[in-house]
Design an enzyme around this catalytic site. Structure first.
Site, PDB file in Angstrom:
ATOM      1  N   LYS A 186      47.797  42.520  44.174  1.00 45.12           N
ATOM      2  CA  LYS A 186      46.419  42.293  43.728  1.00 45.12           C
ATOM      3  C   LYS A 186      45.749  41.453  44.798  1.00 45.12           C
ATOM      4  O   LYS A 186      46.282  40.414  45.204  1.00 45.12           O
ATOM      5  CB  LYS A 186      46.468  41.547  42.393  1.00 45.12           C
ATOM      6  CG  LYS A 186      45.155  41.042  41.870  1.00 45.12           C
ATOM      7  CD  LYS A 186      45.414  40.451  40.482  1.00 45.12           C
ATOM      8  CE  LYS A 186      44.190  39.896  39.815  1.00 45.12           C
ATOM      9  NZ  LYS A 186      43.924  38.505  40.203  1.00 45.12           N
TER      10      LYS A 186
HETATM   11  P1  FBP Z   1      38.436  37.720  37.954  1.00 46.70           P
HETATM   12  O1  FBP Z   1      38.227  39.206  37.780  1.00 46.70           O
HETATM   13  O2  FBP Z   1      37.661  36.924  36.978  1.00 46.70           O
HETATM   14  O3  FBP Z   1      38.188  37.314  39.391  1.00 46.70           O
HETATM   15  O4  FBP Z   1      39.966  37.448  37.626  1.00 46.70           O
HETATM   16  C1  FBP Z   1      40.975  37.690  38.571  1.00 46.70           C
HETATM   17  C2  FBP Z   1      41.641  36.408  38.984  1.00 46.70           C
HETATM   18  O5  FBP Z   1      42.633  36.601  39.974  1.00 46.70           O
HETATM   19  C3  FBP Z   1      42.257  35.636  37.842  1.00 46.70           C
HETATM   20  O6  FBP Z   1      43.512  36.112  37.563  1.00 46.70           O
HETATM   21  C4  FBP Z   1      42.235  34.237  38.343  1.00 46.70           C
HETATM   22  O7  FBP Z   1      42.156  33.277  37.360  1.00 46.70           O
HETATM   23  C5  FBP Z   1      41.012  34.215  39.174  1.00 46.70           C
HETATM   24  O8  FBP Z   1      40.704  35.524  39.539  1.00 46.70           O
HETATM   25  C6  FBP Z   1      41.223  33.417  40.415  1.00 46.70           C
HETATM   26  O9  FBP Z   1      40.028  33.305  41.097  1.00 46.70           O
HETATM   27  P2  FBP Z   1      39.881  32.320  42.307  1.00 46.70           P
HETATM   28  O10 FBP Z   1      41.251  31.979  42.762  1.00 46.70           O
HETATM   29  O11 FBP Z   1      39.122  33.106  43.312  1.00 46.70           O
HETATM   30  O12 FBP Z   1      39.153  31.144  41.800  1.00 46.70           O
END
Ligand code: FBP
Length: 272
Positions: A186
């Site tokens: 991911k």
């Molecule tokens: P989102 O679709 O809201 O971006 O979620 C994906 C994700 O990877 C979550 O699992 C995680 O909490 C968040 O984004 C982390 O975002 P960042 O590290 O950019 O703050």
């Protein structure tokens, strides 16, 4: 490993693609991420909505999975994330994700996959590599697939590449994840179909899923990104805020499913 193959099928449909709902934000960002639609802080409520809308899988931390697992359909893929960090830490320590649970906990919850983050390029990269290796080794022994959130991040990345979404460093992270033995990767949107295709190539056949990102102002904007991810050979998306920060997430989920599984143009999918 037949267990890994079978469990991956709980996320990916026959087309090899998936839409997975992410909800680890209460921990990773804090409860304020739910301010826009406060009732979605209740796991059962939001999980019920996304499952009803036809989501392929969900990603949660162990405690939330325990609360909301009853809302899942038997064929909804359940991914349990085993590392995180809070936003309460000093800024520089936010470049480290720490273990918060064990593979055995995930198995008890009926998980179909476990996940762990590596911030590639972080000063703590070494610690996260070891954590991922340990999770992967144990999970694979149990026939459980392992997902790597392969996020380039840290001062060196910014210095050398300008931003963490530069495709050269995103593809490096994806490659490193594939070389470590991740079963799914991911990662960030690199800004174009052409550059994301390079990330997919670098992953050497390991499915690459988009990490959703902050809520787009216009749903069409986000659907276009996901469309390009699929065009680039990506395997789908893991989406949090673009789903739970909407009062009624169903139209967004249905549109995403059409883009991902039917290759529908974003404008078409948005109308349906
Ligand atoms: P989102 O679709 O809201 O971006 O979620 C994906 C994700 O990877 C979550 O699992 C995680 O909490 C968040 O984004 C982390 O975002 P960042 O590290 O950019 O703050």
């Amino acid at each position: 490993n037949i267990g890994i193959k079978r469990r991956l099928r709980r996320f990916f449909r026959r087309d090899g693609r998936a839409l997975i709902f992410a909800m680890d934000h209460g921990f990773e960002h804090g409860p304020e991420d739910f301010n826009e639609v406060w009732e979605h802080i209740k796991p059962k409520i939001i999980i019920r909505k996304v499952v009803r809308a036809g989501i392929d899988g969900v990603m949660m931390l162990p405690g939330i999975a325990r609360i909301a697992a009853d809302e899942l359909k038997p064929d909804t893929g359940l991914m349990i994330k085993l590392t995180s960090k809070t936003n309460l830490r000093p800024k520089e320590d936010q470049l480290l994700q720490s273990p918060l649970g064990f593979v055995e906990d995930a198995i008890k919850l009926g998980a179909d996959a476990v996940a762990a983050t590596v911030y590639w390029g972080s000063p703590y990269e070494d610690i996260m590599m070891k954590q991922f290796a340990e999770v992967a080794s144990i999970a694979h022994d149990f026939g459980l697939p392992v997902v790597q959130f392969a996020y380039p991040r840290g001062p060196y990345i910014n210095e050398k590449y300008g931003k963490k979404e530069d495709y050269r460093v995103v593809m490096y992270g994806a490659r490193a994840a594939a070389e470590m033995g991740a079963d799914m990767i991911k990662t960030y949107w690199t800004g174009s179909k052409e550059t994301f295709a390079k990330v997919v190539d670098a992953a050497a056949g390991v499915p690459v899923l988009l990490s959703g990102g902050a809520k787009a102002k216009n749903p069409l904007e986000f659907l276009k990104v996901v469309y390009d991810v699929i065009e680039a050979g990506g395997a789908g998306a893991v989406v949090g805020r673009n789903i739970f920060q909407r009062e009624n997430p169903e139209p967004m989920i249905k549109a995403l499913l059409r883009v991902i599984h039917r290759n529908e143009e974003p404008e078409e999918a948005a109308k349906a």
